[in-house]
Design an enzyme around this catalytic site. Structure first.
Site, PDB file in Angstrom:
ATOM      1  NE  ARG A 196       5.431  -3.665  -3.891  1.00  0.00           N
ATOM      2  CZ  ARG A 196       4.769  -3.591  -5.043  1.00  0.00           C
ATOM      3  NH1 ARG A 196       3.950  -2.583  -5.287  1.00  0.00           N
ATOM      4  NH2 ARG A 196       4.913  -4.532  -5.965  1.00  0.00           N
ATOM      5  CD  GLU A 256      -9.596   8.992   1.107  1.00  0.00           C
ATOM      6  OE1 GLU A 256      -9.511   9.349  -0.079  1.00  0.00           O
ATOM      7  OE2 GLU A 256      -9.957   7.849   1.448  1.00  0.00           O
ATOM      8  CE1 TYR A 281     -13.590   6.824  -2.052  1.00  0.00           C
ATOM      9  CE2 TYR A 281     -12.012   8.538  -2.636  1.00  0.00           C
ATOM     10  CZ  TYR A 281     -12.438   7.527  -1.787  1.00  0.00           C
ATOM     11  OH  TYR A 281     -11.704   7.199  -0.675  1.00  0.00           O
TER      12      TYR A 281
HETATM   13  C1  LIG Z   1       2.517  -0.281   6.517  1.00  0.00           C
HETATM   14  C2  LIG Z   1       3.544  -1.151   5.849  1.00  0.00           C
HETATM   15  C3  LIG Z   1       4.853  -1.115   6.289  1.00  0.00           C
HETATM   16  C4  LIG Z   1       5.811  -1.936   5.702  1.00  0.00           C
HETATM   17  N1  LIG Z   1       7.100  -1.867   6.149  1.00  0.00           N
HETATM   18  C5  LIG Z   1       8.050  -2.651   5.585  1.00  0.00           C
HETATM   19  C6  LIG Z   1       9.406  -2.594   6.037  1.00  0.00           C
HETATM   20  O1  LIG Z   1       9.748  -1.832   6.942  1.00  0.00           O
HETATM   21  N2  LIG Z   1      10.321  -3.385   5.419  1.00  0.00           N
HETATM   22  C7  LIG Z   1       9.977  -4.258   4.413  1.00  0.00           C
HETATM   23  O2  LIG Z   1      10.852  -4.954   3.886  1.00  0.00           O
HETATM   24  N3  LIG Z   1       8.683  -4.344   3.992  1.00  0.00           N
HETATM   25  C8  LIG Z   1       7.737  -3.546   4.526  1.00  0.00           C
HETATM   26  N4  LIG Z   1       6.438  -3.610   4.058  1.00  0.00           N
HETATM   27  C9  LIG Z   1       6.131  -4.513   2.923  1.00  0.00           C
HETATM   28  C10 LIG Z   1       6.445  -3.808   1.611  1.00  0.00           C
HETATM   29  O3  LIG Z   1       5.530  -2.752   1.408  1.00  0.00           O
HETATM   30  C11 LIG Z   1       6.321  -4.729   0.406  1.00  0.00           C
HETATM   31  O4  LIG Z   1       5.090  -5.395   0.446  1.00  0.00           O
HETATM   32  C12 LIG Z   1       7.460  -5.748   0.328  1.00  0.00           C
HETATM   33  O5  LIG Z   1       8.707  -5.088   0.218  1.00  0.00           O
HETATM   34  C13 LIG Z   1       7.270  -6.679  -0.873  1.00  0.00           C
HETATM   35  O6  LIG Z   1       7.224  -5.899  -2.023  1.00  0.00           O
HETATM   36  P1  LIG Z   1       7.810  -6.448  -3.391  1.00  0.00           P
HETATM   37  O7  LIG Z   1       7.456  -5.478  -4.454  1.00  0.00           O
HETATM   38  O8  LIG Z   1       9.221  -6.841  -3.250  1.00  0.00           O
HETATM   39  O9  LIG Z   1       6.995  -7.783  -3.579  1.00  0.00           O
HETATM   40  P2  LIG Z   1       5.683  -7.958  -4.474  1.00  0.00           P
HETATM   41  O10 LIG Z   1       6.078  -8.026  -5.891  1.00  0.00           O
HETATM   42  O11 LIG Z   1       4.712  -6.946  -4.062  1.00  0.00           O
HETATM   43  O12 LIG Z   1       5.215  -9.361  -3.969  1.00  0.00           O
HETATM   44  C14 LIG Z   1       4.690  -9.474  -2.639  1.00  0.00           C
HETATM   45  C15 LIG Z   1       4.621 -10.935  -2.244  1.00  0.00           C
HETATM   46  O13 LIG Z   1       3.723 -11.605  -3.068  1.00  0.00           O
HETATM   47  C16 LIG Z   1       4.373 -12.720  -3.639  1.00  0.00           C
HETATM   48  N5  LIG Z   1       3.901 -12.943  -5.008  1.00  0.00           N
HETATM   49  C17 LIG Z   1       4.337 -12.341  -6.120  1.00  0.00           C
HETATM   50  N6  LIG Z   1       3.691 -12.835  -7.187  1.00  0.00           N
HETATM   51  C18 LIG Z   1       2.839 -13.767  -6.714  1.00  0.00           C
HETATM   52  C19 LIG Z   1       1.903 -14.625  -7.312  1.00  0.00           C
HETATM   53  N7  LIG Z   1       1.734 -14.664  -8.639  1.00  0.00           N
HETATM   54  N8  LIG Z   1       1.144 -15.438  -6.514  1.00  0.00           N
HETATM   55  C20 LIG Z   1       1.337 -15.431  -5.167  1.00  0.00           C
HETATM   56  N9  LIG Z   1       2.227 -14.646  -4.565  1.00  0.00           N
HETATM   57  C21 LIG Z   1       2.962 -13.849  -5.320  1.00  0.00           C
HETATM   58  C22 LIG Z   1       5.852 -12.378  -3.630  1.00  0.00           C
HETATM   59  O14 LIG Z   1       6.664 -13.518  -3.610  1.00  0.00           O
HETATM   60  C23 LIG Z   1       5.972 -11.611  -2.375  1.00  0.00           C
HETATM   61  O15 LIG Z   1       6.127 -12.506  -1.280  1.00  0.00           O
HETATM   62  C24 LIG Z   1       5.458  -2.800   4.633  1.00  0.00           C
HETATM   63  C25 LIG Z   1       4.136  -2.818   4.187  1.00  0.00           C
HETATM   64  C26 LIG Z   1       3.188  -2.003   4.784  1.00  0.00           C
HETATM   65  C27 LIG Z   1       1.782  -2.041   4.277  1.00  0.00           C
HETATM   66  C1  HEM Z   2     -15.692   3.603  -0.949  1.00  0.00           C
HETATM   67  C2  HEM Z   2     -14.677   3.294  -1.697  1.00  0.00           C
HETATM   68  C3  HEM Z   2     -13.441   2.587  -1.240  1.00  0.00           C
HETATM   69  C4  HEM Z   2     -13.271   1.627  -0.276  1.00  0.00           C
HETATM   70  C5  HEM Z   2     -14.317   0.997   0.628  1.00  0.00           C
HETATM   71  C6  HEM Z   2     -11.858   1.305  -0.251  1.00  0.00           C
HETATM   72  C7  HEM Z   2     -11.279   0.375   0.597  1.00  0.00           C
HETATM   73  C8  HEM Z   2      -9.933   0.128   0.686  1.00  0.00           C
HETATM   74  C9  HEM Z   2      -9.301  -0.764   1.645  1.00  0.00           C
HETATM   75  C10 HEM Z   2     -10.044  -1.580   2.689  1.00  0.00           C
HETATM   76  C11 HEM Z   2      -7.976  -0.725   1.423  1.00  0.00           C
HETATM   77  C12 HEM Z   2      -6.905  -1.507   2.194  1.00  0.00           C
HETATM   78  C13 HEM Z   2      -6.356  -0.606   3.281  1.00  0.00           C
HETATM   79  C14 HEM Z   2      -5.208  -1.238   4.030  1.00  0.00           C
HETATM   80  O1  HEM Z   2      -4.073  -1.121   3.564  1.00  0.00           O
HETATM   81  O2  HEM Z   2      -5.433  -1.874   5.054  1.00  0.00           O
HETATM   82  C15 HEM Z   2      -7.742   0.182   0.321  1.00  0.00           C
HETATM   83  C16 HEM Z   2      -6.511   0.443  -0.223  1.00  0.00           C
HETATM   84  C17 HEM Z   2      -6.347   1.109  -1.416  1.00  0.00           C
HETATM   85  N1  HEM Z   2      -7.295   1.796  -2.122  1.00  0.00           N
HETATM   86 FE1  HEM Z   2      -9.224   1.983  -1.649  1.00  0.00          FE
HETATM   87  N2  HEM Z   2     -11.213   2.038  -1.202  1.00  0.00           N
HETATM   88  C18 HEM Z   2     -12.144   2.835  -1.832  1.00  0.00           C
HETATM   89  C19 HEM Z   2     -11.894   3.730  -2.835  1.00  0.00           C
HETATM   90  C20 HEM Z   2     -10.720   3.844  -3.518  1.00  0.00           C
HETATM   91  C21 HEM Z   2     -10.488   4.715  -4.643  1.00  0.00           C
HETATM   92  C22 HEM Z   2     -11.508   5.669  -5.253  1.00  0.00           C
HETATM   93  C23 HEM Z   2      -9.224   4.516  -5.061  1.00  0.00           C
HETATM   94  C24 HEM Z   2      -8.572   5.186  -6.236  1.00  0.00           C
HETATM   95  C25 HEM Z   2      -8.151   4.560  -7.297  1.00  0.00           C
HETATM   96  C26 HEM Z   2      -8.628   3.535  -4.173  1.00  0.00           C
HETATM   97  C27 HEM Z   2      -7.316   3.089  -4.219  1.00  0.00           C
HETATM   98  C28 HEM Z   2      -6.721   2.313  -3.250  1.00  0.00           C
HETATM   99  C29 HEM Z   2      -5.320   1.930  -3.291  1.00  0.00           C
HETATM  100  C30 HEM Z   2      -4.320   2.279  -4.389  1.00  0.00           C
HETATM  101  C31 HEM Z   2      -5.084   1.174  -2.140  1.00  0.00           C
HETATM  102  C32 HEM Z   2      -3.790   0.467  -1.733  1.00  0.00           C
HETATM  103  C33 HEM Z   2      -3.821  -0.888  -2.376  1.00  0.00           C
HETATM  104  C34 HEM Z   2      -2.660  -1.788  -2.051  1.00  0.00           C
HETATM  105  O3  HEM Z   2      -1.759  -1.405  -1.313  1.00  0.00           O
HETATM  106  O4  HEM Z   2      -2.675  -2.923  -2.541  1.00  0.00           O
HETATM  107  N3  HEM Z   2      -9.559   3.154  -3.249  1.00  0.00           N
HETATM  108  N4  HEM Z   2      -8.945   0.698  -0.096  1.00  0.00           N
END
Ligand SMILES: Cc1cc2nc3c(=O)[nH]c(=O)nc-3n(C[C@H](O)[C@H](O)[C@H](O)COP(=O)(O)OP(=O)(O)OC[C@H]3O[C@@H](n4cnc5c(N)ncnc54)[C@H](O)[C@@H]3O)c2cc1C
Ligand code: HEM
Length: 408
Positions: free
Chosen positions: A206, A137, A95
């Site tokens: 992921r 947390e 944080y």
């Molecule tokens: C709570 C939760 C549950 C989930 N459950 C599932 C599940 O059950 N099954 C499942 O398949 N997925 C699930 N997902 C989604 C999963 O976590 C991943 O996001 C998904 O598999 C894509 O990951 P990736 O690494 O293959 O793609 P990434 O590399 O993360 O890319 C994500 C998307 O962004 C696009 N992208 C990449 N580069 C760029 C760029 N330069 N500009 C614009 N767009 C770009 C990609 O084409 C892709 O469409 C879940 C996500 C969450 C948050």
């Molecule tokens: C007050 C401080 C913070 C706020 C308001 C905040 C807010 C958020 C929000 C809104 C999300 C998206 C949640 C969702 O999936 O819907 C998120 C995800 C996340 N946060 Fe924070 N966060 C804070 C601090 C931190 C800190 C200290 C860390 C540590 C490095 C952190 C790491 C992450 C990561 C790794 C994710 C997931 C990102 C992703 O999946 O792309 N955050 N946070």
């Protein structure tokens, strides 16, 4: 406690955040990854590329500024963020790093408008929010450590079995390498996994919804292969899982997380609406309900492009034949591209999901509505159901990425 003057300063930034919040968070992440590149192993860099995480953070910072006098109203939102943070093993120490980059970014983006008083007020406000979240947390970590099968940190899991479910969705059966018990998840929860990505030399986390009923021995996740096209690159982790991580490979995972869960204290009817791979949490829910034979009324409408990409089709049909409390209907956007011999059954429809066609099935007094799929699908479903008079309090949804939809 923030003083009245400090509260005034924070509130004065609300219009700026509303207009330029995204610019601020984009700058923040760029800065943080430049100074603390190790955090690229902690964040989902796909969400950075497509901009969803910057949007989610901008919305959170704005909501905080808007509610600075009563941050307690944000508790449900903070709980959700806390769930995601703990599933990614975020620590209290981090944080300070985030706070330093956020405050520096406010200064750099606002320029002359960022007076010393304003920065000091934001430093205090951030500290207050960080304390709130660190405590929240801490209690989530403690709660998670207290259930049977619990573990802390990242635990190694072997990909025991890979089973193709459709042309683009494959299931992965994950067993803990140590052979011990795992936490029995609540149907609807997800697993955060972490894999090493050789192409970029970093770990990437992921989330994947667990697609099986709770079980002390294993988890199943079902992953869609995110193919690339002219507009977007192929997904990193999904392609790695499909093409390179074979049976026997080891990945890491934290304990199940998420609040998009089936409430089991009562047996309210359930209406499930999903699109594409958004079906996975519902497969877990149905697998659980059919095994426990809870006789709960469940109506499920699913949408996907064609039969070829419709995973778990046979399983869902079998559930429907066996249980009269369960009804399923599927919309195939593109019937012509279906190559399966199976002709459309009475439960299959053509075109995109049209709520008007199935209003009778969907409108059940007292029902709870669970929505999962791409953002536009969820937004449309929320609007359609609200227009039919469904109370928004009865609507629950999960975005497969950082949450950017707000209900009010
Ligand atoms: C709570 C939760 C549950 C989930 N459950 C599932 C599940 O059950 N099954 C499942 O398949 N997925 C699930 N997902 C989604 C999963 O976590 C991943 O996001 C998904 O598999 C894509 O990951 P990736 O690494 O293959 O793609 P990434 O590399 O993360 O890319 C994500 C998307 O962004 C696009 N992208 C990449 N580069 C760029 C760029 N330069 N500009 C614009 N767009 C770009 C990609 O084409 C892709 O469409 C879940 C996500 C969450 C948050
Ligand atoms: C007050 C401080 C913070 C706020 C308001 C905040 C807010 C958020 C929000 C809104 C999300 C998206 C949640 C969702 O999936 O819907 C998120 C995800 C996340 N946060 Fe924070 N966060 C804070 C601090 C931190 C800190 C200290 C860390 C540590 C490095 C952190 C790491 C992450 C990561 C790794 C994710 C997931 C990102 C992703 O999946 O792309 N955050 N946070």
């Amino acid at each position: 406690m923030l003083s009245t003057t400090e509260i005034g300063l924070i509130k004065a930034t609300v219009p700026i955040l509303r207009e330029h919040g995204l610019l601020l968070t984009q700058h923040f992440y760029k800065r943080m990854f430049q100074y603390n590149p190790e955090l690229r192993n902690t964040f989902n860099m796909g969400n950075q590329q497509n901009g969803t995480q910057q949007t989610a953070l901008a919305l959170a910072v704005l909501a905080y500024a808007e509610n600075i006098e009563n941050p307690g109203v944000l508790l449900p939102v903070l709980q959700r963020i806390g769930d995601k943070h703990t599933s990614l093993q975020i620590t209290a120490e981090q944080y300070d790093i985030v706070g330093a980059h956020l405050l520096a970014s406010i200064g750099e983006v606002l320029g002359d408008a960022a007076t010393a008083d304003l920065i000091a007020a934001w430093a205090k406000a951030y500290g207050q929010l960080a304390d709130l979240m660190i405590n929240l947390e801490k209690s989530i970590y403690l709660e998670k450590a207290s259930v049977p099968g619990a573990w802390t940190g990242w635990r190694k899991f072997i990909i025991d079995k890979k089973v193709p479910e459709s042309e683009e969705i494959t299931s992965f059966y994950l067993r803990p390498e140590d052979g011990l018990e795992v936490v029995q998840h609540q149907p609807g929860q997800y697993l955060s996994i972490k894999v090493f990505v050789p192409a970029v030399g970093i770990y990437q986390p992921r989330q994947y919804s667990i697609s099986s009923a709770p079980d002390a021995a294993y988890y199943r996740i079902s992953v869609k292969k995110e193919q690339g096209n002219e507009e977007k690159e192929a997904g990193t982790v999904s392609n790695l899982l499909h093409a390179q991580l074979e049976e026997g490979a080891v990945i890491e995972a934290t304990t199940p997380a998420g609040d998009f869960v089936l409430s089991t204290e009562h047996s309210t009817p359930l209406v499930l609406l999903s699109a594409g791979v958004g079906q996975t949490p519902f497969i877990s829910i149905l697998d659980f309900l059919t095994k426990s034979d809870q006789q709960r009324q469940v109506k499920w409408a699913h949408a996907c492009r064609s039969e070829n990409v419709h995973a778990f089709r046979e399983q869902i049909n079998a559930w429907q034949m066996e249980h009269d409390w369960f009804e399923h209907v599927v919309f195939y956007e593109n019937i012509e591209s279906s190559t399966k011999d199976n002709v459309l059954s009475k439960d299959s429809r053509s075109g995109r999901m049209n709520v008007a066609e199935i209003t009778e099935m969907l409108l059940i007094p007292e029902a709870e509505y669970y929505l999962c799929g791409p953002k536009p699908f969820i937004e449309k479903a929320i609007n359609d159901l609200s227009a039919l008079g469904v109370d928004r309090k009865k609507l629950f949804f999960e975005e497969f990425g950082p949450q950017t939809i707000q209900l009010n």
